[in-house]
Design a protein around this motif. Sequence first.
Motif, PDB file in Angstrom:
ATOM      1  N   VAL A  76       6.749 -11.191  -0.648  1.00 53.73           N
ATOM      2  CA  VAL A  76       5.340 -11.613  -0.654  1.00 53.73           C
ATOM      3  C   VAL A  76       4.394 -10.794  -1.224  1.00 53.73           C
ATOM      4  CG1 VAL A  76       3.477 -12.555   0.726  1.00 53.73           C
ATOM      5  CG2 VAL A  76       5.738 -13.084   1.394  1.00 53.73           C
ATOM      6  N   PRO A  77       4.129  -9.595  -1.009  1.00 54.32           N
ATOM      7  CA  PRO A  77       3.213  -8.649  -1.818  1.00 54.32           C
ATOM      8  C   PRO A  77       3.463  -8.695  -3.063  1.00 54.32           C
ATOM      9  CG  PRO A  77       4.341  -7.604   0.031  1.00 54.32           C
ATOM     10  CD  PRO A  77       4.737  -8.843   0.402  1.00 54.32           C
ATOM     11  N   GLY A  78       5.059  -8.343  -3.302  1.00 53.06           N
ATOM     12  CA  GLY A  78       5.438  -8.297  -4.622  1.00 53.06           C
ATOM     13  C   GLY A  78       4.877  -9.491  -5.485  1.00 53.06           C
ATOM     14  N   ALA A 132       4.839 -17.687  -1.634  1.00 51.09           N
ATOM     15  CA  ALA A 132       4.509 -16.811  -0.464  1.00 51.09           C
ATOM     16  C   ALA A 132       4.766 -17.478   0.721  1.00 51.09           C
ATOM     17  CB  ALA A 132       3.401 -16.098  -0.406  1.00 51.09           C
ATOM     18  N   LEU A 175       2.582 -11.344  -5.136  1.00 52.68           N
ATOM     19  CA  LEU A 175       1.282 -11.599  -5.170  1.00 52.68           C
ATOM     20  C   LEU A 175       0.354 -10.518  -6.245  1.00 52.68           C
ATOM     21  CD1 LEU A 175      -0.044 -12.445  -1.692  1.00 52.68           C
ATOM     22  CD2 LEU A 175       0.339 -13.978  -3.482  1.00 52.68           C
ATOM     23  N   VAL A 176       1.176  -9.441  -6.398  1.00 53.23           N
ATOM     24  CA  VAL A 176       0.707  -8.189  -6.892  1.00 53.23           C
ATOM     25  C   VAL A 176       1.355  -8.180  -8.396  1.00 53.23           C
ATOM     26  CG1 VAL A 176       0.714  -5.730  -7.158  1.00 53.23           C
ATOM     27  CG2 VAL A 176       0.111  -6.804  -4.943  1.00 53.23           C
ATOM     28  N   LEU A 206      -5.010  -8.940  -4.810  1.00 56.16           N
ATOM     29  CA  LEU A 206      -4.724  -9.783  -3.757  1.00 56.16           C
ATOM     30  C   LEU A 206      -5.708 -10.942  -3.469  1.00 56.16           C
ATOM     31  CD1 LEU A 206      -3.032  -7.535  -1.027  1.00 56.16           C
ATOM     32  CD2 LEU A 206      -1.916  -8.887  -2.680  1.00 56.16           C
ATOM     33  N   VAL A 238      10.577  -6.433  -2.517  1.00 54.92           N
ATOM     34  CA  VAL A 238       9.424  -6.047  -3.453  1.00 54.92           C
ATOM     35  C   VAL A 238      10.107  -6.183  -5.098  1.00 54.92           C
ATOM     36  CG1 VAL A 238       7.958  -4.085  -4.454  1.00 54.92           C
ATOM     37  CG2 VAL A 238       8.372  -4.347  -1.680  1.00 54.92           C
TER      38      VAL A 238
END
Length: 419
Positions: free
Chosen positions: A69-71, A370, A73-74, A215, A121
Amino acid sequence: MSLTDVEKTAVQSPPRTHKETWARAALALTAVGWGANQFAPMVLLYRERLGVSASAAEAIFGLYAAGLVPGLLVAGPLSDRVGRRPVVTFAVLLSMLSGVVLMLGSHGLAWLSTGRVLMGVASGAAFSAGSAWVKELSAANAAAGAGARRASIAMTAGFGIGPLVAGVLAQWGPTAYETPYIPQLVLAAFALVLLARTPETVRRRQSGVLRGGLLRLRGFSDRRFVGVVLPLAPWVFGAATIAMVYLPGLTAGHVKGISLFYAGAAAMVTAMSGVLIQPFARRVAASPAGRDRARPRLLTQGVALVTVGTLADAGVAALSGLGAWQAVLTLLAAVVMGFGYGVLLVFGLAEVQRLAPPEDLAGMTAVFQAFSYLGFAAPYLLSALKNVASPSTLLLAVAVLGALTMVVTLRNARATADR
C-alpha cells in the motif's frame, strides 16, 4: 529539493524505431509479479514441515499488503518526478532482496515476515511506476489501450506462473525452503540487464519532488467513489486470496503426495481465470447497458460471482468425505472466484477513470488499489476464527457479506447515478 514546486511531468515519446522496448519494462513487471505470488504454495510448506499455524502462515502472506500500500501511494508520484527507470530498477532489486530474505525463512518467522513486507514495497513500486512505463513505451507504436493490456498481462503472467513453479520446486526439488525462490532471482537479474537499455519516458526534474506530499490521498470527497468503488475494493483480492491460499489449505490433506504442487496450481488457476474474464468485462463496461450508472452490470456480476464462488467454497469445505474430489472441486470453485476477482477489478478501474479528473486519476487509482489489497487479510481472518465456527460456516458468513455489499453498493450507485 523543494516539496512545494508544482510542475507537470514531462513525458517523452519513445522512439518509433524501438517497438520492442515496452517488453523490457513488461518483463520487470513479470519478475516482480512472480516474486509477489510465489509465496502462495510456500504457505502450505511452512505449515506442513515447520509446524507454523495456519493463522500465522496466512498472516505472513497478508503482510505483503502492509508493504504494497505505501509502495503504491509513494512510487507512482515519485516516478513522475525522478523518472520511471530508477523507481522500477529499485523495485526489481528490492524484489531480489526479498527473495534472498525469504530463503532464510526456515530459520524463523521474522525472516518470512520481513521478506513479505519487502516484497510488498517492491510490488507497489513496480506496479505503479512500471505500468505507467509500459503504457508510455507502447504509446508510439500501439493502438489505444494496448499499453494497459500489456502491463496487465505481464503482471498476471508472473502472478500465475510464479506460484506454479514454486509449488513444483517445493514439492520435488532439492532444498525445498530455498530452491523455489531461485527462478525469480534469475528472471529479475535478466530484467535488470534489459532495464539499463530501456528508454526513459519522463524527464527528471531538479525541483518539485512532490505536489502536496507523497501521501496525498484523492477521491474521498466523491460520494460515488466512497459509496460504490471503495466498499467493493477489498473483494477484489479477498476473493482471489481465499481461492489461492485459504481453500487449498483446507483440502490439501487429500492430495498429500502433491499438496505443494496443488497449492501452486490453485493459485495459477485463480490468477489466470481473472485474466481470461477481463476482455469480456471490458466489453460489458463499454456497452450502453454497461454504462448505466444506476444499475452497473459489472458490479452486480462481479459481486454475484464472488458470492456464488464463496457459497461453492462453503459447500466444498463441508464435503470433507469426498477425499481427492474435494481438491478437484476446490479448483473449480477457484475458477469462479477468479472470474469475480477479474470482473470487479475491471469495474473498479473503469469507474475510477470515469470519476477522476485528469489531475487526480493516478491518485484515485492508487487509493482504489490500496483498498483492494486489504483483501489479502481474508485468509488470516478466516483462519483466526477457526475456533469460533467451522470453515463452511465462516464461508457462508462471507457469502452473506458479499450479498450485503451488493445491496449497499447498488443503492449507492442509484443515489449517485447523476455523478
